[in-house]
Design a protein around this motif. Structure first.
Motif, short mmCIF file in Angstrom:
data_model
loop_
_atom_site.label_atom_id
_atom_site.label_comp_id
_atom_site.label_asym_id
_atom_site.label_seq_id
_atom_site.Cartn_x
_atom_site.Cartn_y
_atom_site.Cartn_z
N MET A 9 24.63 13.56 13.03
CA MET A 9 25.22 14.88 13.11
C MET A 9 24.43 15.77 14.06
SD MET A 9 27.44 17.09 11.71
CE MET A 9 27.58 18.83 11.56
N ALA A 10 23.13 15.78 13.91
CA ALA A 10 22.29 16.64 14.75
C ALA A 10 22.40 16.24 16.22
CB ALA A 10 20.84 16.59 14.29
N GLU A 11 22.38 14.95 16.49
CA GLU A 11 22.47 14.47 17.88
C GLU A 11 23.82 14.85 18.50
OE1 GLU A 11 22.22 10.29 20.37
OE2 GLU A 11 21.46 10.36 18.32
N PHE A 12 24.89 14.66 17.74
CA PHE A 12 26.21 15.03 18.24
C PHE A 12 26.30 16.54 18.46
CE2 PHE A 12 30.58 16.48 17.34
CZ PHE A 12 31.22 15.87 18.42
N SER A 13 25.82 17.32 17.53
CA SER A 13 25.85 18.77 17.66
C SER A 13 25.08 19.24 18.89
CB SER A 13 25.26 19.43 16.41
OG SER A 13 26.11 19.27 15.32
N ASP A 14 23.91 18.65 19.12
CA ASP A 14 23.13 18.99 20.31
C ASP A 14 23.90 18.66 21.58
OD1 ASP A 14 21.06 19.87 18.72
OD2 ASP A 14 19.88 18.03 18.94
N LEU A 32 32.90 16.31 11.82
CA LEU A 32 31.70 16.90 12.40
C LEU A 32 32.01 18.23 13.08
CD1 LEU A 32 30.06 13.70 13.93
CD2 LEU A 32 29.47 14.85 11.81
N LEU A 33 33.15 18.29 13.77
CA LEU A 33 33.54 19.54 14.41
C LEU A 33 33.80 20.62 13.38
CD1 LEU A 33 35.95 18.12 17.13
CD2 LEU A 33 33.68 19.10 17.51
N GLU A 34 34.49 20.26 12.30
CA GLU A 34 34.77 21.23 11.24
C GLU A 34 33.49 21.78 10.64
OE1 GLU A 34 37.33 19.16 8.52
OE2 GLU A 34 39.09 19.38 9.83
N ARG A 35 32.49 20.93 10.45
CA ARG A 35 31.20 21.39 9.90
C ARG A 35 30.53 22.41 10.81
NH1 ARG A 35 28.92 15.51 8.20
NH2 ARG A 35 30.44 15.11 6.58
N ARG A 36 30.77 22.28 12.10
CA ARG A 36 30.19 23.24 13.07
C ARG A 36 31.07 24.46 13.25
NH1 ARG A 36 28.72 22.18 18.50
NH2 ARG A 36 27.32 23.89 18.14
#
Length: 68
Positions: A1-6, A26-30
């Protein structure tokens, strides 16, 4: 998750073309909305994604039958 978010933050893509990756969650979480904030299409849609996501139907039985 962190790598994708970065990666998402650094690159700011307009859209994503995805293969067997739970990117919508993952997009929804962000807090990123599909399709308002980012376009999303799947190269292989699962049953859960049918009807709410653009992409290719992964009905392998029908595809294999047609190919044969």
């Amino acid at each position: 998750m962190a790598e994708f978010s970065d990666w998402l933050y650094r690159n700011e893509p307009d859209s994503l073309l995805v293969y067997k990756f739970p990117v919508r969650k993952l997009l929804e979480r962000r807090g990123v909305r599909v399709p308002e904030d980012i376009g999303l299409a799947y190269l292989y849609r699962t049953t859960d994604e049918m009807g709410n996501a653009a992409g290719i139907d992964g009905n392998l039985d029908a595809v294999g039958s047609a190919a044969f």
